[in-house]
Structure formats: structure tokens, C-alpha cells
Scaffold this motif. Structure first.
Motif, mmCIF file in Angstrom:
data_model
loop_
_atom_site.group_PDB
_atom_site.id
_atom_site.type_symbol
_atom_site.label_atom_id
_atom_site.label_comp_id
_atom_site.label_asym_id
_atom_site.label_seq_id
_atom_site.Cartn_x
_atom_site.Cartn_y
_atom_site.Cartn_z
ATOM 1 N N THR A 66 10.031 -5.415 21.678
ATOM 2 C CA THR A 66 9.407 -6.355 20.750
ATOM 3 C C THR A 66 9.367 -7.736 21.381
ATOM 4 O O THR A 66 10.388 -8.227 21.873
ATOM 5 C CB THR A 66 10.165 -6.416 19.415
ATOM 6 O OG1 THR A 66 10.234 -5.102 18.849
ATOM 7 C CG2 THR A 66 9.467 -7.342 18.435
ATOM 8 N N ILE A 99 8.208 -11.662 20.448
ATOM 9 C CA ILE A 99 7.884 -12.538 19.325
ATOM 10 C C ILE A 99 7.680 -13.954 19.848
ATOM 11 O O ILE A 99 8.526 -14.471 20.589
ATOM 12 C CB ILE A 99 8.996 -12.516 18.256
ATOM 13 C CG1 ILE A 99 9.135 -11.106 17.661
ATOM 14 C CG2 ILE A 99 8.709 -13.528 17.163
ATOM 15 C CD1 ILE A 99 10.279 -10.982 16.678
ATOM 16 N N ALA A 158 7.220 -17.513 18.089
ATOM 17 C CA ALA A 158 7.310 -18.180 16.788
ATOM 18 C C ALA A 158 7.317 -19.685 16.977
ATOM 19 O O ALA A 158 7.919 -20.207 17.923
ATOM 20 C CB ALA A 158 8.574 -17.729 16.049
ATOM 21 N N ASP A 178 0.877 -8.284 15.341
ATOM 22 C CA ASP A 178 0.805 -8.904 14.025
ATOM 23 C C ASP A 178 0.860 -10.417 14.189
ATOM 24 O O ASP A 178 1.706 -10.941 14.924
ATOM 25 C CB ASP A 178 1.958 -8.451 13.124
ATOM 26 C CG ASP A 178 1.929 -6.947 12.878
ATOM 27 O OD1 ASP A 178 0.846 -6.432 12.567
ATOM 28 O OD2 ASP A 178 2.986 -6.301 13.008
ATOM 29 N N LEU A 220 4.023 -16.725 13.385
ATOM 30 C CA LEU A 220 4.803 -15.731 14.113
ATOM 31 C C LEU A 220 3.855 -14.684 14.668
ATOM 32 O O LEU A 220 3.082 -14.075 13.918
ATOM 33 C CB LEU A 220 5.843 -15.082 13.197
ATOM 34 C CG LEU A 220 6.835 -14.113 13.863
ATOM 35 C CD1 LEU A 220 8.211 -14.243 13.223
ATOM 36 C CD2 LEU A 220 6.355 -12.671 13.741
ATOM 37 N N ARG A 262 3.949 -11.180 16.650
ATOM 38 C CA ARG A 262 4.859 -10.098 17.015
ATOM 39 C C ARG A 262 4.067 -8.987 17.687
ATOM 40 O O ARG A 262 3.103 -8.469 17.133
ATOM 41 C CB ARG A 262 5.580 -9.551 15.786
ATOM 42 C CG ARG A 262 6.535 -8.380 16.133
ATOM 43 C CD ARG A 262 7.124 -7.739 14.890
ATOM 44 N NE ARG A 262 8.023 -8.645 14.184
ATOM 45 C CZ ARG A 262 7.728 -9.247 13.048
ATOM 46 N NH1 ARG A 262 6.537 -9.058 12.484
ATOM 47 N NH2 ARG A 262 8.591 -10.049 12.451
ATOM 48 N N CYS A 263 4.503 -8.612 18.879
ATOM 49 C CA CYS A 263 3.907 -7.496 19.614
ATOM 50 C C CYS A 263 4.994 -6.459 19.848
ATOM 51 O O CYS A 263 6.005 -6.749 20.507
ATOM 52 C CB CYS A 263 3.310 -7.970 20.942
ATOM 53 S SG CYS A 263 2.458 -6.671 21.868
ATOM 54 N N SER A 264 4.795 -5.267 19.294
ATOM 55 C CA SER A 264 5.814 -4.219 19.361
ATOM 56 C C SER A 264 5.247 -3.017 20.090
ATOM 57 O O SER A 264 4.139 -2.547 19.787
ATOM 58 C CB SER A 264 6.254 -3.832 17.946
ATOM 59 O OG SER A 264 7.239 -2.833 17.977
#
Length: 345
Positions: free
Chosen positions: A285, A287, A289, A322, A332, A334-336
Motif C-alpha cells: 500500500t 499512500i 496524504a 482511490d 489522500l 491510496r494505491c493498493s
């Protein structure tokens, strides 16, 4: 299934229209023969749809209408001897109803074929678009890597050589106690700064050491360069052992982080930015932010080419991306990514 359908379509293109009509006619006569010997009580009425659909599918709608007309005629004569109707008009009306059914089958088959051809065209267009997008990203990445390599191996080396020459010139001027030595020292300092800037630029365009352990180091260098060039403090955190075996996946993740940091610096008006990279052994993950103004969907930049490129890169490596506004302000990203799927699709 799609490949099998394509083979059927290709096979249909190799059958001429006269051959299609001939095969349909033979099928209709065969069905009519069984309809005749079976009598009125043993109906094979529904089987007349088979040659009609065959003619439409492997020919065209006109071949289907011709087959429908032939089926109507064959049904009329096959069932005339044993029909239960007391008048000729009643039997003709029943035949007209059967003929209407045959025409309906031809029209329905033509509509199905047309819909299938349109679906095939859309699938082919989507496939071409996906291949084109992948090729554009690949060419763009290759060009950036080439430019970065040229900067690192060409311009940086030339600047280093000039820096050495400037150092020798300064030494000679200082040995002669000439006042121009201070100017030479200034030139040397400017060259050193130029070398640093060129190397940072080359590293941003072409992050080296993209091996299994290279992603955290490349992101750390990206954050360090961001802190040198920008006034917004940026932190980098790593949780767990992060290892990505595919260098292409590492490159795509690096570009996503690079674009997200750029968006935060340009649009968020943030006081601080944090880039976090974590792994639990099964999922990676990343992130980004910030504590800025947040993500507003109707802003012109909210669905710009940068965000679309990030989404495409995420899809290409099988990751989920996301972008959302945080309740207390800020954005934020987020790349998972599942670690067992860390290869481009």
C-alpha cells in the motif's frame, strides 16, 4: 468464447451466398420430408427455424427472408394432405401464420447477428484503445528513461569535466595570486550546483536501481529532491519490508507517487505532505496524504490527464487507486497492490 465466435465469423465469410442458400434449401427439403411423412399429428414445425437462422448467420438477412419464403412453401405442401381444416381459406390462413413466424425468425436472427457484429466491433475498438494506451505509456516511459540516461551519462559527465577544469584554473590563479581566482571559484561553485541539479533531474526522470529493493530508495530520493526544490515539507515513511520483483511495477508505482506529489504541491496548498509505503507480506500500500484544501470533483484539475494517467497505470499493474478528501481536510491518494500480482497485465 469470443475467440471461438471470431473463428465462426471468419468461417462464415468463406461461405458464398449461393452455397448458403443451397445448404439452407437442402435442410428445408429434408425437414419438409419428415414433416410430410409424420403427418399433422407429429409436427416438426419449430425445426424450420434452423435453416432460416443458418441462412441469416452465414449469409445475410435477404438470404434469411428467401429461406423463410421457401420454408412457408414447403410447410404448405408438406401439411396439405393431412390438415384438419374444413375449408381451403382456413388452411391458407394457418399457412400465412406459419409464414409470419418464419419471417419473424429471419428478422430476429438478423437483429441478433447485427447486435453481435456491433458488439464485436466495440470489443475490437476497446482492445485497440487499450493496446494504444499501453503503447503510449510504454513509449513515454522509454523516452523519459532515455532522456534521464542521457542527462546522467552525457550532460552530468560534461559538467563534472568542466568543474574539474574550473578547479584547475582556480588553483593556477590562486598560485599566481591573481584576483581572477575568486571569479573562478564562483564559477566552480555554480558548476557544482549545476551538476547536483542535473543529477536530481535525471534521477526524477529515470529513477535508477529499480530492482526488487529499489522502490523505497527511489521514493526516498524523490521526497528528498522535493524538499530541496519546494518549500512544502514532505515526509517519507516505510513500514515493513517492501520488495517488488517486477521493475515495471516499481516504475508505475514511482510515477503514481510522482504525479500525486506534484498534484499536492501544485493544487492542495498543503502545509505538509506524507508519503507512506507499507507492506504486510501480502499487499503493498502506498499512500500520499496532505493537509491542504482537499479533493474537489468539479475542479478543472480533478479529472485532468494526470489523474487519468495514474488510474491507467494502477489498472495496468492490477492495483486499486482511490483519491478522496479527508474529513479534517486534505487529500489522500491510496494505491493498493497484491504482491502476488505485481506484474503488468
Amino acid at each position: 468464447m469470443y475467440a471461438a465466435a471470431v473463428k465462426l465469423d471468419d468461417a462464415s465469410q468463406r461461405i458464398s451466398k449461393p452455397a448458403v442458400l443451397a445448404l439452407a434449401l437442402v435442410s428445408v427439403l429434408l425437414i419438409g420430408y419428415f414433416d410430410y411423412i409424420g403427418g399433422w399429428d407429429v409436427s416438426v414445425f419449430v425445426f424450420y427455424a434452423v435453416p432460416i437462422l443458418f441462412a441469416v448467420w452465414y449469409g445475410d438477412r435477404y438470404a434469411g427472408f428467401i429461406s423463410a419464403a421457401i420454408c412457408g412453401v414447403v410447410w404448405f405442401f408438406a401439411n396439405q394432405p393431412g390438415n384438419p381444416y374444413s375449408t381451403t381459406q382456413a388452411y391458407v390462413w394457418a399457412s400465412a401464420n406459419r409464414f409470419a413466424y418464419f419471417v419473424f425468425v429471419a428478422v430476429g436472427g438478423a437483429a441478433m447477428k447485427r447486435q453481435r457484429e456491433e458488439m464485436r466491433a466495440r470489443i475490437e475498438a476497446m482492445t485497440r484503445a487499450r493496446d494504444l494506451e499501453r503503447e503510449i505509456v510504454r513509449v513515454s516511459e522509454h523516452e523519459q528513461m532515455r532522456i534521464g540516461q542521457d542527462l546522467h551519462d552525457g550532460l552530468c559527465q560534461n559538467l563534472v569535466a568542466i568543474d574539474c577544469a574550473a578547479a584547475c584554473l582556480r588553483s593556477d590563479l590562486e598560485a599566481r595570486a591573481l584576483p581572477e581566482a575568486s571569479a573562478a571559484a564562483t564559477i566552480q561553485n555554480l558548476l557544482k550546483n549545476a551538476v547536483i541539479e542535473a543529477r536530481n533531474l535525471a534521477r526524477g526522470i529515470f529513477p535508477v536501481q529499480m530492482d526488487a529493493e529499489g522502490l523505497p530508495a527511489a521514493l526516498e530520493d524523490l521526497v528528498a529532491m522535493t524538499n530541496r526544490l519546494r518549500q512544502t515539507p514532505t515526509r517519507f515513511e516505510v513500514h515493513g519490508r517492501v520488495a517488488v520483483s517486477d521493475p515495471q511495477v516499481s516504475m508505475h508505482l514511482f510515477r503514481i507517487a510522482q504525479e500525486a506529489l506534484g498534484n499536492a504541491l501544485r493544487h492542495a496548498k498543503a502545509a505538509t505532505i506524507t508519503l507512506t509505503l507499507s507492506s504486510d507480506g501480502h499487499r503493498l500500500t502506498m499512500i500520499i496524504a496532505d493537509d491542504g484544501c482537499g479533493f474537489i470533483a468539479d475542479q478543472p484539475h480533478s479529472k485532468g490527464i494526470g489523474l487519468r494517467t495514474m488510474e491507467y497505470r494502477a489498472r495496468l499493474i492490477g492495483a486499486n487507486l482511490d483519491v478522496e478528501s479527508q474529513p479534517d481536510g486534505g487529500t489522500l491518494v491510496r494505491c493498493s497492490l497484491p504482491l502476488n500480482h505485481d506484474s503488468p497485465s
